[in-house]
Scaffold this motif. Structure first.
Motif, PDB file in Angstrom:
ATOM      1  N   LEU A 125       0.872  -1.220  -0.001  1.00 49.86           N
ATOM      2  CA  LEU A 125       0.080   0.052   0.124  1.00 49.86           C
ATOM      3  C   LEU A 125       1.003   1.204   0.044  1.00 49.86           C
ATOM      4  N   CYS A 126       0.584   2.101  -0.944  1.00 47.36           N
ATOM      5  CA  CYS A 126       1.519   3.437  -0.927  1.00 47.36           C
ATOM      6  C   CYS A 126       0.390   4.492  -1.524  1.00 47.36           C
ATOM      7  N   VAL A 127      -0.411   5.263  -0.803  1.00 49.21           N
ATOM      8  CA  VAL A 127      -1.075   6.363  -1.226  1.00 49.21           C
ATOM      9  C   VAL A 127      -0.757   7.647  -0.251  1.00 49.21           C
ATOM     10  N   SER A 128      -0.131   8.692  -0.892  1.00 42.84           N
ATOM     11  CA  SER A 128       0.393   9.592  -0.254  1.00 42.84           C
ATOM     12  C   SER A 128      -0.562  10.858  -0.122  1.00 42.84           C
ATOM     13  N   SER A 129      -1.628  11.060  -0.686  1.00 45.02           N
ATOM     14  CA  SER A 129      -2.743  11.820  -0.654  1.00 45.02           C
ATOM     15  C   SER A 129      -3.250  11.809   0.508  1.00 45.02           C
ATOM     16  N   SER A 130      -3.434  12.857   1.226  1.00 44.89           N
ATOM     17  CA  SER A 130      -4.216  12.876   2.489  1.00 44.89           C
ATOM     18  C   SER A 130      -5.995  13.150   2.251  1.00 44.89           C
ATOM     19  N   VAL A 143      -4.711 -13.726  -0.644  1.00 44.50           N
ATOM     20  CA  VAL A 143      -5.220 -12.755  -1.297  1.00 44.50           C
ATOM     21  C   VAL A 143      -4.161 -11.838  -1.451  1.00 44.50           C
ATOM     22  N   TYR A 144      -3.910 -11.224  -2.592  1.00 50.16           N
ATOM     23  CA  TYR A 144      -3.126 -10.150  -2.807  1.00 50.16           C
ATOM     24  C   TYR A 144      -3.641  -8.918  -3.072  1.00 50.16           C
ATOM     25  N   LEU A 145      -3.467  -7.758  -2.399  1.00 51.57           N
ATOM     26  CA  LEU A 145      -3.924  -6.399  -2.518  1.00 51.57           C
ATOM     27  C   LEU A 145      -2.649  -5.317  -2.687  1.00 51.57           C
ATOM     28  N   ASP A 146      -2.961  -4.592  -3.838  1.00 52.76           N
ATOM     29  CA  ASP A 146      -1.795  -3.691  -4.169  1.00 52.76           C
ATOM     30  C   ASP A 146      -2.539  -2.481  -4.483  1.00 52.76           C
ATOM     31  N   ILE A 147      -2.427  -1.308  -3.722  1.00 55.89           N
ATOM     32  CA  ILE A 147      -2.829   0.052  -4.097  1.00 55.89           C
ATOM     33  C   ILE A 147      -1.572   1.319  -4.046  1.00 55.89           C
ATOM     34  N   GLU A 148      -1.569   1.582  -5.296  1.00 56.76           N
ATOM     35  CA  GLU A 148      -0.246   2.553  -5.344  1.00 56.76           C
ATOM     36  C   GLU A 148      -0.784   3.936  -5.928  1.00 56.76           C
ATOM     37  N   GLU A 149      -0.330   4.845  -5.434  1.00 61.02           N
ATOM     38  CA  GLU A 149      -0.642   6.024  -6.250  1.00 61.02           C
ATOM     39  C   GLU A 149       0.668   6.752  -6.420  1.00 61.02           C
ATOM     40  N   THR A 150       0.520   7.534  -7.916  1.00 62.93           N
ATOM     41  CA  THR A 150       1.498   8.128  -8.394  1.00 62.93           C
ATOM     42  C   THR A 150       0.998   9.590  -8.519  1.00 62.93           C
ATOM     43  N   ALA A 151       1.996  10.300  -9.340  1.00 67.15           N
ATOM     44  CA  ALA A 151       1.738  11.729  -9.604  1.00 67.15           C
ATOM     45  C   ALA A 151       0.519  11.858 -10.929  1.00 67.15           C
ATOM     46  N   SER A 152       0.223  10.629 -11.514  1.00 69.85           N
ATOM     47  CA  SER A 152      -0.753  10.738 -12.625  1.00 69.85           C
ATOM     48  C   SER A 152      -1.714   9.592 -12.474  1.00 69.85           C
ATOM     49  N   ARG A 153      -1.525   8.843 -11.747  1.00 70.71           N
ATOM     50  CA  ARG A 153      -2.655   7.817 -11.461  1.00 70.71           C
ATOM     51  C   ARG A 153      -2.764   7.089 -10.259  1.00 70.71           C
ATOM     52  N   LEU A 154      -3.893   6.292 -10.006  1.00 69.61           N
ATOM     53  CA  LEU A 154      -4.013   5.352  -8.817  1.00 69.61           C
ATOM     54  C   LEU A 154      -4.456   3.902  -9.240  1.00 69.61           C
ATOM     55  N   LYS A 155      -3.468   3.126  -9.022  1.00 72.02           N
ATOM     56  CA  LYS A 155      -3.619   1.625  -9.206  1.00 72.02           C
ATOM     57  C   LYS A 155      -4.279   0.855  -8.260  1.00 72.02           C
ATOM     58  N   VAL A 156      -5.440   0.169  -8.217  1.00 78.70           N
ATOM     59  CA  VAL A 156      -5.881  -0.803  -7.395  1.00 78.70           C
ATOM     60  C   VAL A 156      -5.791  -2.332  -8.157  1.00 78.70           C
ATOM     61  N   CYS A 157      -5.070  -3.201  -7.293  1.00 79.65           N
ATOM     62  CA  CYS A 157      -4.958  -4.470  -7.880  1.00 79.65           C
ATOM     63  C   CYS A 157      -5.282  -5.504  -6.728  1.00 79.65           C
ATOM     64  N   VAL A 158      -6.315  -6.419  -7.038  1.00 80.39           N
ATOM     65  CA  VAL A 158      -6.561  -7.620  -6.118  1.00 80.39           C
ATOM     66  C   VAL A 158      -6.419  -9.030  -6.951  1.00 80.39           C
ATOM     67  N   ALA A 159      -5.697  -9.878  -6.317  1.00 84.13           N
ATOM     68  CA  ALA A 159      -5.537 -11.129  -6.959  1.00 84.13           C
ATOM     69  C   ALA A 159      -5.663 -12.362  -6.096  1.00 84.13           C
ATOM     70  N   ASN A 160      -6.034 -13.471  -6.431  1.00 85.52           N
ATOM     71  CA  ASN A 160      -6.233 -14.681  -5.769  1.00 85.52           C
ATOM     72  C   ASN A 160      -5.849 -15.900  -6.655  1.00 85.52           C
ATOM     73  N   PRO A 161      -5.589 -17.048  -5.953  1.00 83.10           N
ATOM     74  CA  PRO A 161      -5.429 -18.155  -6.945  1.00 83.10           C
ATOM     75  C   PRO A 161      -6.845 -18.679  -7.404  1.00 83.10           C
ATOM     76  N   SER A 162      -6.763 -19.055  -8.707  1.00 85.47           N
ATOM     77  CA  SER A 162      -7.858 -19.643  -9.371  1.00 85.47           C
ATOM     78  C   SER A 162      -7.766 -20.285 -10.528  1.00 85.47           C
TER      79      SER A 162
END
Length: 424
Positions: free
Chosen positions: A302-307, A342-361
């Motif tokens: 998790l990396c979201v810098s915006s308050s 379960v894998y969760l990835d939330i990453e914010e950059t200067a231009s976009r926000l990425k939300v990724c959720v993954a699981n075995p399937s």
């Protein structure tokens, strides 16, 4: 001539009443002069037979236009205030009519009506400071009342002009224009009503999310207090290890092992370190704590810098993340043949926000993936895919990108759902 004067007195009474409700000073200006001149020309045209006498109520439209120019209020607010003023003046005319009725036997009808309208005009001027006008101003701001009054007035006026067209069996230009204006107003009111309903639904959803976040923050406070107590115990345990361990190497290994166990137990607490947005942090902390109760291992980055996230509604973002996590949990919760991860990835950059959720399937083909975003479709049975279809609706609203792909992780297939929200 007298008819023109008493009609102007009635118009002035309505105008003064409108200004009283809005707490405006009564003054002669360009807008008022244009209104009076327009009304004089219109009334003279009626008297000369150029315009039918039954179209006198069209003067109300001129008053509404005057109020729009003078008050600078929104259309629906202006119409509501004007309708209220029309009702007040009509009610006063009825009230004054009975005590003044003896004068009807001494004067002709025109002078009698002029007297009533003159008295009302004086009343409007002398009662400007009464608190009743402030109360009326408040009532005119109530959305439900505004819509009801405006719709009622539009329906009555439209019905009246349609009746005139039907009775004459011909379409006059003034009636046609009036009906056209009323139809436009009706469409505007319907759109405003729909917008108001959407705003109410949005507020209800926001209140519900805030309630959930409030519960999460209360849990955070309790956990912070507990962690403070546990920290003291852990410090005592680490500093006292040398008393029971003989060699330096064994001491270092035991301390590393102990610290590793502490980090593992406090993994979810790291949500607070990786996300500065308080509502999202509170929601995720509550959500991940709930998932952990099912014995599911959660690996997150998790990396979201915006308050404060403002390029997408934080309430909609919470719901999107929640839907993806719920689907991932459902996919592994009751499956004993795979690791419950379960894998969760939330990453914010200067231009976009990425939300990724993954699981075995199991491996999903492209056509099967497309079916998942249709209402009622799911890999776990019927009526379980409503969440993904809702994410598709959010995509149409915000225009973000959705990627779904199969990846091999440690010789096992995982399904990855990734959403990219671009900042505008």
């Amino acid at each position: 001539m007298i008819e023109l004067i008493y009609l102007l007195a009635e118009i002035l009474s309505v105008v003064i009443c409108i200004l009283n409700i809005c707490d405006r000073k009564i003054k002669i200006n360009v807008n008022l002069l244009i209104l009076l001149i327009t009304d004089v020309v219109y009334i003279m045209s009626i008297n000369r037979g150029v315009i039918k006498k039954g179209l006198v109520p069209c003067i109300c439209c001129f008053i509404v236009l005057y109020a729009l120019l003078e008050l600078r209020y929104k259309l629906i607010d202006t119409i509501c205030i004007c309708i209220t003023s029309f009702i007040i003046i009509a009610a006063l005319q009825m009230i004054i009519f009975f005590p003044a009725s003896p004068l009807y036997y001494f004067f002709n009808e025109d002078i009698f009506v002029l007297f009533i309208n003159g008295v009302i005009c004086v009343l409007m001027i002398t009662t400007k400071r009464l608190s009743i006008y402030k109360k009326l101003n408040y009532l005119c701001k109530v959305k439900e009342l505004k819509v009801s009054l405006c719709v009622g007035a539009v329906v009555i006026l439209t019905g009246y002009h349609l009746y005139l067209i039907k009775a004459e069996n011909t379409v006059r230009v003034d009636s046609y224009i009036t009906c056209l204006v009323l139809i436009v107003i009706t469409m505007y009111l319907i759109l405003r009503w729909q917008k108001t309903n959407n705003e109410v639904l949005l507020k209800e959803r926001q209140i519900e999310v805030i309630r959930k976040c409030k519960s999460s923050f209360e849990k955070l406070i309790d956990i912070a207090r507990k962690n403070q107590h546990d920290l003291n115990n852990h410090i005592i345990a680490i500093t006292g290890m040398h008393n029971s361990i003989d060699t330096y190497e064994e001491l270092v290994n035991e301390q590393k092992k102990y610290i590793g166990e502490i980090n593992s137990r406090s993994k979810i607490n790291k949500v607070l370190l990786g996300i500065n947005e308080p509502i999202l942090a509170g929601y995720l902390f509550s959500k991940l704590s709930h998932i952990k109760k099912f014995g599911i291992e959660i690996d997150h980055r998790l990396c979201v810098s915006s308050s404060k996230i403002d390029y997408i509604s934080i309430f909609d973002l919470n719901e999107i993340v929640g839907i993806l996590l719920d689907n991932a949990v459902d996919a592994v919760k009751f499956d004993f043949e795979i690791n419950k991860k379960v894998y969760l990835d939330i990453e914010e950059t200067a231009s976009r926000l990425k939300v990724c959720v993954a699981n075995p399937s199991k491996y999903l083909k492209e056509e099967r993936i497309l079916e998942l975003f249709k209402s009622g479709k799911s890999t776990k049975g019927e009526n379980r895919g409503l969440g993904l279809s809702k994410i598709k609706d959010y995509q149409e609203h915000y225009g973000f990108d959705i990627f779904v792909e199969n990846k091999q992780v440690e010789s096992k297939n995982w399904i990855y759902f990734t959403i990219i929200v671009f900042k505008h």
